[in-house]
Write a protein that holds these residues in place. Structure first.
Motif, mmCIF file in Angstrom:
data_model
loop_
_atom_site.group_PDB
_atom_site.id
_atom_site.type_symbol
_atom_site.label_atom_id
_atom_site.label_comp_id
_atom_site.label_asym_id
_atom_site.label_seq_id
_atom_site.Cartn_x
_atom_site.Cartn_y
_atom_site.Cartn_z
ATOM 1 N N SER A 295 106.905 57.188 70.984
ATOM 2 C CA SER A 295 107.279 57.749 69.684
ATOM 3 C C SER A 295 106.421 57.218 68.542
ATOM 4 O O SER A 295 106.298 57.856 67.502
ATOM 5 N N LEU A 296 105.819 56.044 68.725
ATOM 6 C CA LEU A 296 105.144 55.348 67.629
ATOM 7 C C LEU A 296 103.810 56.015 67.308
ATOM 8 O O LEU A 296 102.910 56.074 68.141
ATOM 9 N N LYS A 297 103.688 56.512 66.064
ATOM 10 C CA LYS A 297 102.485 57.227 65.641
ATOM 11 C C LYS A 297 101.611 56.394 64.701
ATOM 12 O O LYS A 297 100.402 56.550 64.676
ATOM 13 N N ARG A 298 102.244 55.529 63.879
ATOM 14 C CA ARG A 298 101.476 54.763 62.899
ATOM 15 C C ARG A 298 102.040 53.348 62.784
ATOM 16 O O ARG A 298 103.257 53.154 62.745
ATOM 17 N N THR A 299 101.139 52.369 62.713
ATOM 18 C CA THR A 299 101.513 51.016 62.325
ATOM 19 C C THR A 299 100.773 50.696 61.034
ATOM 20 O O THR A 299 99.577 50.988 60.905
ATOM 21 N N ILE A 300 101.506 50.122 60.089
ATOM 22 C CA ILE A 300 100.902 49.706 58.823
ATOM 23 C C ILE A 300 100.740 48.200 58.870
ATOM 24 O O ILE A 300 101.711 47.464 59.091
ATOM 25 N N VAL A 301 99.508 47.734 58.678
ATOM 26 C CA VAL A 301 99.209 46.310 58.773
ATOM 27 C C VAL A 301 98.772 45.794 57.409
ATOM 28 O O VAL A 301 97.855 46.335 56.787
ATOM 29 N N GLY A 302 99.454 44.755 56.947
ATOM 30 C CA GLY A 302 99.107 44.107 55.683
ATOM 31 C C GLY A 302 99.359 42.623 55.806
ATOM 32 O O GLY A 302 99.721 42.119 56.858
ATOM 33 N N GLY A 303 99.196 41.911 54.690
ATOM 34 C CA GLY A 303 99.432 40.471 54.686
ATOM 35 C C GLY A 303 98.203 39.679 55.049
ATOM 36 O O GLY A 303 97.926 38.643 54.454
ATOM 37 N N SER A 304 97.447 40.126 56.022
ATOM 38 C CA SER A 304 96.158 39.545 56.392
ATOM 39 C C SER A 304 95.409 40.586 57.220
ATOM 40 O O SER A 304 95.970 41.614 57.609
ATOM 41 N N ALA A 305 94.135 40.306 57.472
ATOM 42 C CA ALA A 305 93.287 41.290 58.141
ATOM 43 C C ALA A 305 93.761 41.558 59.562
ATOM 44 O O ALA A 305 94.192 40.651 60.275
ATOM 45 N N CYS A 306 93.661 42.812 59.961
ATOM 46 C CA CYS A 306 94.034 43.203 61.314
ATOM 47 C C CYS A 306 92.853 42.959 62.249
ATOM 48 O O CYS A 306 91.756 43.479 62.020
ATOM 49 N N PRO A 307 93.048 42.176 63.316
ATOM 50 C CA PRO A 307 91.951 41.950 64.262
ATOM 51 C C PRO A 307 91.496 43.264 64.884
ATOM 52 O O PRO A 307 92.320 44.110 65.242
ATOM 53 N N PRO A 308 90.188 43.466 65.023
ATOM 54 C CA PRO A 308 89.684 44.721 65.616
ATOM 55 C C PRO A 308 90.271 45.007 66.991
ATOM 56 O O PRO A 308 90.577 46.163 67.312
ATOM 57 N N ALA A 309 90.456 43.966 67.800
ATOM 58 C CA ALA A 309 91.000 44.175 69.152
ATOM 59 C C ALA A 309 92.408 44.741 69.100
ATOM 60 O O ALA A 309 92.805 45.546 69.951
ATOM 61 N N MET A 310 93.184 44.329 68.105
ATOM 62 C CA MET A 310 94.549 44.837 67.953
ATOM 63 C C MET A 310 94.529 46.318 67.582
ATOM 64 O O MET A 310 95.299 47.122 68.113
ATOM 65 N N MET A 311 93.644 46.670 66.671
ATOM 66 C CA MET A 311 93.532 48.058 66.256
ATOM 67 C C MET A 311 93.116 48.939 67.432
ATOM 68 O O MET A 311 93.636 50.044 67.625
ATOM 69 N N LYS A 312 92.191 48.423 68.253
ATOM 70 C CA LYS A 312 91.744 49.165 69.429
ATOM 71 C C LYS A 312 92.868 49.339 70.442
ATOM 72 O O LYS A 312 93.036 50.404 71.038
ATOM 73 N N ALA A 313 93.667 48.273 70.623
ATOM 74 C CA ALA A 313 94.762 48.341 71.594
ATOM 75 C C ALA A 313 95.781 49.396 71.198
ATOM 76 O O ALA A 313 96.237 50.190 72.036
ATOM 77 N N PHE A 314 96.148 49.422 69.929
ATOM 78 C CA PHE A 314 97.105 50.431 69.476
ATOM 79 C C PHE A 314 96.576 51.842 69.706
ATOM 80 O O PHE A 314 97.311 52.728 70.149
#
Length: 542
Positions: A295-314
């Motif tokens: 069901s998950l379409k979007r994650t919003i990441v703030g507070g600190s930089a999102c690691p590239p590997a995390m973005m790729k995994a999602f």
């Protein structure tokens, strides 16, 4: 000549009225502190907010009085927000992760008359109660509980207060510039400072975060705000959810990966918001459970930089888009959101991904610039490479701090964020460093100066610098670089133990590095940049 259009003040009470009238049967799902689930809806949230507004008036509260909350994301906390601000009082959310001395300072500085709290935080309340004499009422967000009553004489219970009140309450017609909520930032040296938001700034900010080029919210969404309501008002999402009438899934105190996976899958969450450390736990738990988070379409990441590997995994594993956002307490908080433009459709996947790693671009309502010196006004090139001090202005940006009779702005009306960054021609923001050597660990600020002062308070330390070292989980963690006094026998553990009871446990540095000398500038200032270059990766091998 003036226009001939209706004028209605922009008020927070209008959000809950709209949600109840047009989205009344839309679900609000809340995980309580005891692990149980409460299912309610916008109609009942609105009714209970009116009951609690009546209860606050019955206690003698009046317009502009501060009502503090120390609570998790749950339906009672949500109801209280609309009751407090809607009736003309000021909702003061407090971060329970702060050290008790900071909590005491914040509560007394705000002159809070009431504190609402979840049972989880009872020890915190009893620990500071003797030092906050202006607080007249303590309200536990729940039903009567004998343990709470025994520990805190004269405590009141939220459910009891609501049962005594009617749902009949007429929201006052306030001036839209009336103060609505108060958030303190620890992102400065010295004592925390308060940012006092208005109804107008909050409503305009709410419009902005709902836009397709921001968080892209609608009545179709099922929102999971993992970012706490005490962290810059959960980034404004409780207001946005009411504006668009979407479902909310409030996670309570259970922010571990397995609990979040269960909520996402059970309630079909479409959008979730939080800091990178939260998503690391979620990805680990999702892999272990074998879920596809369909069901998950979007994650919003703030507070600190999102690691590239995390973005790729999602994206690669769960087909979930990650939206980088940037902001701070002084900006309500949205300053930028990373949504690509039409022309970027022609880019390769690699080029798109590189742009996705930036903090995004500002929505209408705020503007950004880069200057060559703090508080300066000379703008630098928007070429995506030239770095300088990041400054912002707009409808929901601070003008002056609460209780301070001086401007927080530059001479020409911009707020200096303390961040070092670059902007490109489309307004995409690329953060590169932080001014004043603040450390951002797991989305929370830590003052290096405060840690240095403690270290140098030890009789066997002659000089100490605290730097931000890269960390695989928390983004950054503090590391002490220290010089011993002559003939000192102090060990690393001795100095770390010295921090105990002087600062919050999570702010204690991870390690100590003893050196013979600390590099200094011509004016005698410690060159932390040199120290970061030498020791910045010391924690990555641990």
């Amino acid at each position: 000549m003036q226009g001939r259009m209706m004028f209605q003040p922009l008020l927070i009470s209008s959000l809950i009225e709209h949600a109840a009238r047009y989205h009344g049967d839309t679900a609000i799902i809340s995980k309580n502190t005891d692990g149980t689930i409460t299912k309610t809806d916008w109609t009942h949230v609105a009714e209970n907010s009116k009951r609690f507004a009546n209860a606050l008036h019955a206690l003698g509260l009046k317009q502009n009085d501060r009502v503090a909350t120390i609570a998790w994301n749950n339906h009672r906390h949500l109801e209280s927000w609309y009751a407090i601000s809607g009736s003309g009082m000021i909702c003061h959310t407090i971060n329970p992760r702060l050290f008790p001395e900071q909590l005491i300072f914040i509560i007394n500085d705000a002159k809070d008359r009431v504190i609402l709290f979840d049972k989880t935080f009872l020890p915190l309340i009893t620990g500071v109660k003797a030092h906050i004499p202006l607080v007249e009422h303590f309200i536990c967000l729940g039903a009567f509980d004998q343990d709470v009553a025994d520990a805190l004489p004269d405590v009141k219970f939220y459910d009891t207060l609501l049962a005594e009140q009617s749902t009949e309450f007429e929201w006052p017609l306030l001036d839209e510039t009336t103060a609505s909520s108060l958030c303190y930032t620890s992102g400065t040296t010295g004592n925390p400072k308060g940012a006092l938001y208005s109804h107008r700034s909050t409503i305009l900010h709410t419009y902005a975060i709902c836009l397709p080029d921001s968080l892209n919210l609608s009545a179709h969404d099922i929102m999971l705000p993992v970012v706490p309501m005490f962290h810059v008002n959960a980034w404004g999402t409780p207001y946005a959810a009411a504006m668009v009438g979407c479902t909310m899934v409030l996670p309570g105190p259970s922010l571990d990966g397995a609990s979040l996976v269960q909520l996402i899958d059970e309630f079909k969450v479409t959008i979730a918001l939080g800091v990178p450390t939260i998503w690391q736990g979620l990805l680990t738990a999702a892999k272990q459970s074998g879920t596809q988070l369909n069901s998950l379409k979007r994650t919003i990441v703030g507070g600190s930089a999102c690691p590239p590997a995390m973005m790729k995994a999602f994206k690669d594993i769960y087909d979930c888009e990650t939206i980088h956002a940037w902001g701070m307490t002084e900006t309500s908080p949205l300053g930028t959101g990373n949504q690509l433009k039409a022309k970027h459709d022609q880019l390769s996947d690699a080029e798109k991904f590189k742009l996705r790693l930036s903090q995004g671009r500002p929505p209408f309502g705020v503007d950004l610039r880069i200057t060559n010196q703090e508080k300066g006004t000379h703008q630098l090139a928007r070429d995506g490479h030239t770095t300088g001090n990041l400054q912002i202005k707009g409808h929901w940006i601070i003008n002056e701090y609460f209780g301070k009779n001086e401007s927080a702005l530059t001479t020409d009306g911009w707020f200096d964020t303390g961040d070092i960054a670059a902007l490109n021609e489309d307004g995409f923001l690329f953060l590169s460093d932080r001014a004043k050597d603040l450390i951002k660990s797991g989305g929370e600020w830590i003052s290096s100066v405060e840690l240095e002062n403690i270290a140098m308070g030890h009789p066997e330390i002659s000089m100490a610098a605290v730097i931000a070292a890269n960390h695989p989980k928390w983004d950054e963690r503090p590391v002490v670089v220290a010089i011993k006094t002559t003939e000192s026998q102090i060990t690393e553990q001795d100095l770390l133990d010295y921090y105990i009871d002087k600062i919050a446990k999570w702010q204690i540095p991870d390690t100590v590095i003893f050196v013979e000398a600390i590099p200094l500038s011509g004016t005698g200032k410690m060159l932390k940049k040199d120290l970061r270059e030498k020791f910045g990766d010391v924690l990555l091998g641990s």
